[in-house]
Design a protein around this motif. Structure first.
Motif, PDB file in Angstrom:
ATOM      1  N   GLY A 192      18.817  10.639  -2.157  1.00 14.29           N
ATOM      2  CA  GLY A 192      17.789   9.900  -2.903  1.00 14.29           C
ATOM      3  C   GLY A 192      16.358  10.371  -2.689  1.00 14.29           C
ATOM      4  N   PRO A 193      15.931  10.613  -1.422  1.00  9.20           N
ATOM      5  CA  PRO A 193      14.531  11.027  -1.233  1.00  9.20           C
ATOM      6  C   PRO A 193      14.217  12.361  -1.919  1.00  9.20           C
ATOM      7  CG  PRO A 193      15.511  10.330   0.854  1.00  9.20           C
ATOM      8  CD  PRO A 193      16.623  10.398  -0.147  1.00  9.20           C
ATOM      9  N   TYR A 194      15.227  13.218  -2.004  1.00 11.22           N
ATOM     10  CA  TYR A 194      15.021  14.577  -2.521  1.00 11.22           C
ATOM     11  C   TYR A 194      15.084  14.574  -4.049  1.00 11.22           C
ATOM     12  CZ  TYR A 194      15.911  14.390   2.316  1.00 11.22           C
ATOM     13  OH  TYR A 194      15.824  13.991   3.631  1.00 11.22           O
ATOM     14  N   ARG A 216       0.828  -1.212   0.000  1.00 14.15           N
ATOM     15  CA  ARG A 216       0.000   0.000   0.000  1.00 14.15           C
ATOM     16  C   ARG A 216       0.862   1.261   0.000  1.00 14.15           C
ATOM     17  NH1 ARG A 216      -5.283   1.826   1.700  1.00 14.15           N
ATOM     18  NH2 ARG A 216      -5.429   3.505   0.197  1.00 14.15           N
ATOM     19  N   MET A 217       1.923   1.215   0.802  1.00  9.52           N
ATOM     20  CA  MET A 217       2.813   2.376   0.962  1.00  9.52           C
ATOM     21  C   MET A 217       4.224   1.954   0.536  1.00  9.52           C
ATOM     22  SD  MET A 217       1.578   3.497   4.789  1.00  9.52           S
ATOM     23  CE  MET A 217       0.909   5.149   4.853  1.00  9.52           C
ATOM     24  N   PRO A 218       4.489   1.884  -0.763  1.00 10.24           N
ATOM     25  CA  PRO A 218       5.781   1.345  -1.214  1.00 10.24           C
ATOM     26  C   PRO A 218       6.958   2.197  -0.736  1.00 10.24           C
ATOM     27  CG  PRO A 218       4.549   2.323  -3.037  1.00 10.24           C
ATOM     28  CD  PRO A 218       3.626   2.288  -1.875  1.00 10.24           C
ATOM     29  N   HIS A 219       8.060   1.473  -0.395  1.00  9.42           N
ATOM     30  CA  HIS A 219       9.283   2.221  -0.074  1.00  9.42           C
ATOM     31  C   HIS A 219      10.083   2.480  -1.340  1.00  9.42           C
ATOM     32  CE1 HIS A 219      11.517  -1.580  -0.394  1.00  9.42           C
ATOM     33  NE2 HIS A 219      10.641  -2.133   0.429  1.00  9.42           N
ATOM     34  N   ALA A 220      10.072   1.519  -2.250  1.00  4.40           N
ATOM     35  CA  ALA A 220      10.868   1.626  -3.485  1.00  4.40           C
ATOM     36  C   ALA A 220      12.325   1.962  -3.174  1.00  4.40           C
ATOM     37  CB  ALA A 220      10.247   2.648  -4.443  1.00  4.40           C
ATOM     38  N   TRP A 221      12.845   1.404  -2.092  1.00  4.45           N
ATOM     39  CA  TRP A 221      14.237   1.681  -1.720  1.00  4.45           C
ATOM     40  C   TRP A 221      15.153   0.525  -2.100  1.00  4.45           C
ATOM     41  CZ3 TRP A 221      14.606   6.432  -1.970  1.00  4.45           C
ATOM     42  CH2 TRP A 221      15.735   7.110  -1.518  1.00  4.45           C
TER      43      TRP A 221
END
Ligand SMILES: Cc1cc2nc3c(=O)[nH]c(=O)nc-3n(C[C@H](O)[C@H](O)[C@H](O)COP(=O)(O)OP(=O)(O)OC[C@H]3O[C@@H](n4cnc5c(N)ncnc54)[C@H](O)[C@@H]3O)c2cc1C
Length: 416
Positions: free
Chosen positions: A186-188, A145-150
C-alpha cells in the motif's frame, strides 16, 4: 422484508433463539462489517440458513481502502469507495452500533448502548487500530496535520486536499511502518499515484519514502516502474540507510530519523498498527497487538469460541489484504457452520492476490495459495508469483484492468 437496524426497535425478537436440530438455534455474532466480517456473515447464512447471524458494525457506510490511493492521486472519487449495507441478504440481523466488550466466559458481546448479545460462536473482524504509543509525537491530534489515510474516509480526502494545496517544488514525505501492517504494497502504490499526480501538476516536487524496513512487497517491480515513469522524483530510504522515522513534530511537519530531520510540505505518516480495539477487550490479542489463531479454524488461541479473521488475525504467510480477508471469511464461515452442526470441518485452502497501480494504466500483482501447515497458515510451495519484471505496456494495462475488475467483483459480492 429485510430486517435492518434491529437493535433500534426489535432487539428482543432477534435475540430469542428459534429451534434447530431439536435445540436452540445456534447464534453467531460477527463484529466488523468490512471485507472479512460482512463476507463471513453472508457465507455463514448461505452455508446454514438456520443459524441466527448478527453483524455488528459501527458505521452505516463502509469506505473501502483498496483503490483509495487512486483517490489520493486524483484518479477517483471517494464515493466510488463507499458501500452501504442495505443489500445484506434477508436473515442477517444488522446491528449498527459498536461492540465495546466481550465476556468470553458468559459468551456475550456488550454493545455501545449497554445491551448484550449472547453467542455460541463469535467472529471478530474489526480490522486495525493505530498504535498511538508506537511513534513519539504521533497522537490523535497529529492526524489532522499529518494524515495517515490508512483507514479510508476523511483522512483520504485530507491527504488529497493537502497535495492539491501544496506549491510546485514541495517535498512530500511518506513514512512507511515496519511489518506487520495492513496492505504491505500500500505505501508504495500510494507513492506511485502521488508521483503520477505530481508529475502532471507539480513536476518540480519530490517524494521521499522513509521506511522502517529494508525490503517491501513487489519491490523490484515498484523500483523499476518509478525509474521508468517518474525518473528523479521518488526516493526510497530503507531502514539500513536511516529510513526509520523515530519521531514526528506535527507543529512543524517534521519527520525525524536517526540521521536527519525532514520538513515536509505534505507528510503522510503511516504509523505502527494493531488489531481493532475490541480484540484487546475480548482478550484475543497478544503482546504484539495482533490475534493468534488456529490456522485451520481461525479460533483464537487465547479464548475459546471466538474466531478472528481479516487484518486483526495473525495469519502466518498471508498478507493483511482485502482479498485475504474475504478468503479467510469464507473459510471461517464453513468451519463455524460445521462446528455448530457437529460435523468435522474441512481443512481450508486460502488465496490472495494483491494488485497495485503504479500509474493509471500500469498494474502489477502478487498472488499466493495458502494452507495450514505446522501450526501456521503457510504458502503452498510454488503456488504463487509476481508480475514479470519485464513486460510490455499492454501487459501492465491488462493488470490495471484486472485490479479494477477484482474490486468491482469483491465489493459486489460483499456489499451486494
Ligand atoms: C491504502 C490502502 C490500500 C489498500 N489496497 C488494497 C488492495 O488493493 N487490495 C487488497 O486486497 N487490500 C488492500 N488494502 C487492505 C484492505 O483494506 C484490508 O486488508 C481490509 O480492509 C481488511 O478487512 P477487514 O474486514 O479485516 O477490516 P476492515 O475493512 O477495516 O473492516 C473492519 C470493520 O469493522 C468495524 N469495526 C471495528 N471495530 C468495531 C466494533 N468494536 N464494533 C463494530 N464495528 C467495528 C469497522 O467500522 C470496519 O467497518 C489496502 C489498504 C490500504 C490502507
Amino acid at each position: 422484508m429485510k430486517r435492518r437496524d434491529f437493535l433500534g426497535a426489535a432487539v428482543g425478537i432477534s435475540l430469542i433463539p428459534t429451534k434447530l436440530f431439536g435445540q436452540a438455534a445456534p447464534r453467531v455474532v460477527i463484529v466488523g462489517g468490512g471485507f472479512a466480517g460482512a463476507s463471513c456473515a453472508r457465507a455463514l447464512k448461505q452455508a446454514e440458513p438456520r443459524i441466527a447471524v448478527t453483524l455488528v458494525e459501527s458505521s452505516a457506510t463502509y469506505t473501502a481502502c483498496p483503490f483509495s490511493n487512486a483517490v489520493i492521486g486524483g484518479l477517483r472519487d471517494l464515493k466510488a469507495q463507499q458501500f452501504a449495507y442495505q443489500n445484506l441478504p434477508d436473515g442477517i440481523d444488522f446491528a449498527r452500533t459498536t461492540a465495546t466488550a466481550v465476556d468470553p466466559a458468559a459468551r456475550s458481546v456488550t454493545l455501545a448502548d449497554g445491551r448484550r448479545l449472547p453467542y455460541d460462536r463469535l467472529v471478530l473482524a474489526p480490522g486495525i487500530d493505530i498504535r498511538w504509543d508506537g511513534l513519539p509525537g504521533y497522537d490523535e491530534l497529529a492526524v489532522d496535520r499529518m494524515p495517515h489515510a490508512w483507514r479510508a474516509g476523511p483522512q483520504t480526502v485530507l491527504l488529497r486536499r493537502q497535495l492539491e494545496a501544496m506549491e510546485d517544488g514541495g517535498l512530500v514525505v511518506i513514512a512507511a511502518p515496519a511489518n506487520p501492517f495492513r496492505c504491505p504494497p500500500g505505501p508504495y502504490e500510494r507513492a506511485s499515484l502521488i508521483a503520477h499526480y505530481l508529475k502532471a501538476k507539480k513536476p518540480r516536487s519530490k517524494l521521499l519514502i522513509l521506511d522502517a524496513k529494508d525490503a517491501f512487497s513487489k519491490q523490484r517491480l515498484f523500483l523499476n516502474a518509478w525509474n521508468e515513469l517518474y525518473p528523479g522524483m521518488v526516493e526510497w530510504v530503507p531502514l539500513s540507510k536511516g529510513g526509520k522515522v523515530t519521531s514526528v513534530d506535527p507543529a512543524t511537519n517534521t519527520l525525524v530519523t536517526d540521521f536527519a530531520q525532514h520538513r515536509a510540505a505534505v507528510a503522510n505518516v503511516i504509523p505502527p498498527q494493531k488489531a481493532g480495539r475490541i480484540a484487546e477487550a475480548a482478550g484475543v490479542a497478544d503482546r504484539s497487538g495482533w490475534c493468534p489463531i488456529d490456522p485451520a479454524s481461525f479460533e483464537s488461541k487465547l479464548q475459546p469460541n471466538i474466531h478472528v479473521i481479516g487484518d486483526a488475525a495473525i495469519a502466518g504467510a498471508m498478507p493483511k489484504s482485502a482479498f485475504a480477508a474475504n478468503s479467510q471469511a469464507k473459510a471461517c464461515a464453513a468451519v463455524v457452520a460445521s462446528l455448530l452442526s457437529g460435523k468435522a470441518a474441512a481443512n481450508p485452502k486460502l488465496i490472495n492476490t494483491c494488485y497495485s497501480l503504479v500509474g493509471p494504466e500500469y498494474g502489477i500483482s502478487v498472488a499466493g495459495v495458502y494452507r495450514p501447515a505446522d501450526g501456521q497458515i503457510a504458502e503452498v510451495p510454488g503456488s504463487g508469483g509476481v508480475s514479470p519484471l519485464e513486460a510490455p505496456p499492454a501487459t501492465r494495462a491488462l493488470e490495471a484492468a484486472y485490479g479494477e475488475a477484482w474490486f468491482r467483483t469483491i465489493t459486489g459480492e460483499v456489499f451486494g
